[in-house]
Scaffold this motif. Structure first.
Motif, PDB file in Angstrom:
ATOM      1  N   SER A  97      83.915  51.396  50.566  1.00 61.05           N
ATOM      2  CA  SER A  97      83.107  51.596  49.369  1.00 61.05           C
ATOM      3  C   SER A  97      82.066  52.689  49.555  1.00 61.05           C
ATOM      4  N   ALA A  98      81.717  53.004  50.820  1.00 62.20           N
ATOM      5  CA  ALA A  98      80.723  54.049  51.062  1.00 62.20           C
ATOM      6  C   ALA A  98      81.238  55.435  50.678  1.00 62.20           C
ATOM      7  N   LEU A  99      82.545  55.602  50.531  1.00 63.41           N
ATOM      8  CA  LEU A  99      83.098  56.905  50.155  1.00 63.41           C
ATOM      9  C   LEU A  99      82.947  57.179  48.660  1.00 63.41           C
ATOM     10  N   PHE A 100      82.631  56.175  47.876  1.00 64.53           N
ATOM     11  CA  PHE A 100      82.633  56.328  46.425  1.00 64.53           C
ATOM     12  C   PHE A 100      81.212  56.247  45.874  1.00 64.53           C
ATOM     13  N   PRO A 101      80.999  56.861  44.722  1.00 65.91           N
ATOM     14  CA  PRO A 101      79.669  56.782  44.115  1.00 65.91           C
ATOM     15  C   PRO A 101      79.402  55.395  43.552  1.00 65.91           C
ATOM     16  N   THR A 102      78.129  55.101  43.390  1.00 68.64           N
ATOM     17  CA  THR A 102      77.720  53.851  42.758  1.00 68.64           C
ATOM     18  C   THR A 102      77.266  54.147  41.334  1.00 68.64           C
ATOM     19  N   LEU A 103      77.576  53.255  40.444  1.00 71.51           N
ATOM     20  CA  LEU A 103      77.218  53.415  39.029  1.00 71.51           C
ATOM     21  C   LEU A 103      76.531  52.142  38.574  1.00 71.51           C
ATOM     22  N   THR A 104      75.327  52.289  38.053  1.00 67.68           N
ATOM     23  CA  THR A 104      74.573  51.134  37.572  1.00 67.68           C
ATOM     24  C   THR A 104      74.169  51.374  36.128  1.00 67.68           C
ATOM     25  N   ALA A 105      73.979  50.293  35.404  1.00 65.14           N
ATOM     26  CA  ALA A 105      73.578  50.360  34.000  1.00 65.14           C
ATOM     27  C   ALA A 105      72.324  49.535  33.792  1.00 65.14           C
ATOM     28  N   ASN A 106      71.457  50.020  32.922  1.00 66.92           N
ATOM     29  CA  ASN A 106      70.225  49.322  32.593  1.00 66.92           C
ATOM     30  C   ASN A 106      70.061  49.290  31.080  1.00 66.92           C
ATOM     31  N   ALA A 107      69.581  48.204  30.579  1.00 68.86           N
ATOM     32  CA  ALA A 107      69.263  48.094  29.163  1.00 68.86           C
ATOM     33  C   ALA A 107      67.997  47.264  29.020  1.00 68.86           C
ATOM     34  N   SER A 108      67.150  47.650  28.074  1.00 67.33           N
ATOM     35  CA  SER A 108      65.892  46.932  27.898  1.00 67.33           C
ATOM     36  C   SER A 108      65.514  46.874  26.425  1.00 67.33           C
ATOM     37  N   VAL A 109      64.843  45.810  26.058  1.00 66.89           N
ATOM     38  CA  VAL A 109      64.321  45.609  24.709  1.00 66.89           C
ATOM     39  C   VAL A 109      62.874  45.148  24.843  1.00 66.89           C
ATOM     40  N   SER A 129      70.495  53.087  29.896  1.00 69.61           N
ATOM     41  CA  SER A 129      70.794  54.267  30.713  1.00 69.61           C
ATOM     42  C   SER A 129      71.868  53.925  31.741  1.00 69.61           C
ATOM     43  N   LEU A 130      72.525  54.947  32.211  1.00 64.74           N
ATOM     44  CA  LEU A 130      73.499  54.856  33.306  1.00 64.74           C
ATOM     45  C   LEU A 130      73.010  55.729  34.448  1.00 64.74           C
ATOM     46  N   GLN A 131      73.014  55.201  35.650  1.00 64.85           N
ATOM     47  CA  GLN A 131      72.619  55.980  36.826  1.00 64.85           C
ATOM     48  C   GLN A 131      73.779  56.010  37.816  1.00 64.85           C
ATOM     49  N   ALA A 132      74.049  57.151  38.358  1.00 62.72           N
ATOM     50  CA  ALA A 132      75.109  57.334  39.357  1.00 62.72           C
ATOM     51  C   ALA A 132      74.496  57.953  40.598  1.00 62.72           C
ATOM     52  N   ALA A 314      71.641  60.624  35.970  1.00 59.89           N
ATOM     53  CA  ALA A 314      71.282  59.544  35.063  1.00 59.89           C
ATOM     54  C   ALA A 314      71.317  60.071  33.643  1.00 59.89           C
ATOM     55  N   GLY A 315      71.649  59.203  32.720  1.00 59.90           N
ATOM     56  CA  GLY A 315      71.665  59.572  31.318  1.00 59.90           C
ATOM     57  C   GLY A 315      71.586  58.343  30.442  1.00 59.90           C
ATOM     58  N   GLY A 316      70.980  58.505  29.225  1.00 59.96           N
ATOM     59  CA  GLY A 316      70.871  57.368  28.342  1.00 59.96           C
ATOM     60  C   GLY A 316      70.067  57.708  27.103  1.00 59.96           C
ATOM     61  N   PHE A 317      69.579  56.680  26.444  1.00 59.29           N
ATOM     62  CA  PHE A 317      68.820  56.838  25.206  1.00 59.29           C
ATOM     63  C   PHE A 317      67.623  55.909  25.238  1.00 59.29           C
TER      64      PHE A 317
END
Length: 488
Positions: A97-109, A129-132, A314-317
């Protein structure tokens, strides 16, 4: 994008630091044409000892075959080894798994009140947002970790094969002990009956004034001591039966094997040359794979000396309410790259490299010791088979002579020309020689089992997943696929 492309190119073309694996040097004699005790060990028609034809079937006992098959499925030690193998397979995937990027998602209200010139305002805010993130494996640290985990998985797979082989050999050995005990019980049953008849004859002669009271007591003592020995044989049989039950994953209370005569066939074991032992014994294969894993650990430790390159995106709204989420002002994004390295650590990384080298040296020494122990076991059991076979030939002659002496002495006693002490002596001599002959037979069969185990049973390194053709930097396939089944 340029940074990302450069990092990808660097990680794909970079060489992994650390030494490439080479099998440690082996003790002298590995390349010898034959074993020392096996110079004349050339069976005319050797049986099959491989995974296609399970080795225990060569003993020709269907009951034994069923017991070993059940032990392969239900033995708790085998299940422990299987679980440890699955754990090692999972660790390979962890390393990959160390060879691949990590992708996380965040959402807040959020809902809150704020003060403005117009007064207080109550409103909602939403964001997602999504962070890689990805760390380029420039120095091969991740690849060396994968290599080490894969080698450990192969070692665990060999451990599983060794556990199965040990349980199989133990079941067969205990079954041999049980059948030898059955045959000894049959011998003692015949002997007790003969002693009972001798006691009756002695009592008749005593009543007729031919024999003395001492002769009667001697005959009775001989009968009772033999009956006591028969009870001791029954104890040994029951203990062997209990041991088999536990090996099969059962409780002794719910398991039994009906008494039967000793009808096993002594298998003809095919001769192997010393160099083949390295590929046929799972414990040797496991030790060698752990050396390879320790070698990969040196590369992991050396790679820690060099800086790491991490890329993030990272990208999001973010905005108030759901409507503006896709509006341009509410879009957020970020790209970044970080190059980090330790300038001074007080010798920590250097000591870790030395520690890894020490682990490698210890693993190499353990491997050589395992090889030497394997050679000793083969030589010991080759010598045992050869000399016990010779001893059985001499002992069989002693049994025939003792039986003849017993028969002649008993005839003389019945005719009144020999004292009862001569009969007792002849009978005891015959019993001891027949019991010794049975014990030698059991030892011979046990040595055959031990020899088959010593040469690896039906196992060889080709059964290791991705064992053949794998280069030092090629990850093993041990993390995928079912648990291997050996000798089933």
């Amino acid at each position: 994008m340029r940074i990302l492309c450069l990092a990808l190119a660097a990680s794909l073309t970079a060489c992994a630091v650390g030494p490439d694996y080479q099998r440690p040097s082996l003790p002298e004699g590995v390349s010898a044409p034959v074993f020392k005790e096996g110079a004349d060990w050339k069976p005319a028609a050797p049986g099959s000892v491989d995974a296609v034809q399970p080795w225990w079937t060569a003993f020709g006992d269907s009951r034994l075959n069923g017991l070993v098959d059940e032990a392969n499925r239900a033995n708790q030690d085998v299940r422990v080894a299987e679980a440890q193998y699955r754990e090692a397979q999972a660790l390979v995937q962890n390393a990959r798994s160390a060879l691949f990027p990590t992708l996380t998602a965040n959402a807040s209200v959020n809902r809150g009140q704020s003060q403005t010139v117009l007064g207080s305002k109550l409103g909602d805010s939403h964001a997602w947002s999504l962070q890689a993130g990805w760390e380029a494996d420039i120095w091969g640290r991740a690849r060396r970790a994968i290599e080490g985990a894969s080698d450990n998985a192969q070692a665990s797979e060999a451990d599983l094969a060794a556990a199965r082989l040990a349980i199989q050999a133990e079941v067969v050995s205990d079954y041999i002990l049980l059948r030898v005990a059955d045959t000894q019980q049959q011998l003692y049953a015949r002997t007790v009956e003969a002693y009972r008849k001798s006691l009756q004859i002695t009592q008749s002669q005593y009543r007729g004034g031919v024999a003395t009271r001492a002769d009667v007591e001697l005959a009775n003592t001989t009968l009772q001591s033999t009956q006591a020995q028969a009870i001791d044989i029954e104890l040994a049989r029951r203990q062997a039966e209990h041991a088999i039950a536990v090996l099969l994953g059962r409780t002794p209370a719910g398991f039994s094997i009906a008494p039967d005569s000793f009808a096993l066939t002594l298998p003809q074991v095919p001769a192997v040359v010393p160099s083949e032992l390295l590929e046929r014994r799972p414990d040797i294969a496991a030790a060698e794979r752990r050396v390879a894993s320790a070698n990969a650990g040196i590369g992991v430790a050396q790679a820690a000396r060099y800086p790491t390159l991490a890329l993030t995106a990272a990208g999001g709204f973010s905005g108030a309410g759901f409507g503006p989420w896709f509006a341009t002002p509410d879009r957020v994004w970020a790209l970044g790259a970080a190059l980090a390295g330790t300038i001074f650590d007080g010798g920590l990384r250097a000591s870790q490299v030395e520690q890894s080298r020490a682990v490698f040296d210890a693993s190499a020494a353990t491997y050589r010791k395992t090889v030497l122990s394997g050679f000793q076991e083969v030589e010991d059991n080759l010598a045992a088979l050869s000399l016990i076979a010779e001893e059985r030939g001499v002992q069989d002659g002693a049994v025939r002579s003792a039986r003849n002496a017993e028969r002649v002495t008993l005839s003389q006693f019945r005719a009144g020309t020999a004292p009862y002490l001569a009969v007792i002596t002849a009978q005891a001599l015959a019993l001891n020689n027949e019991r010794t002959a049975l014990q030698l037979q059991g030892r011979q069969y046990a040595a055959s089992v031990a020899l088959i185990k010593a040469i690896g049973g039906g196992w060889d390194t080709s059964q290791l997943q991705a064992a053949s053709g794998a280069s030092p930097m090629t990850p093993s396939a041990a993390a995928s696929g079912p648990v291997a089944s050996t000798n089933e």
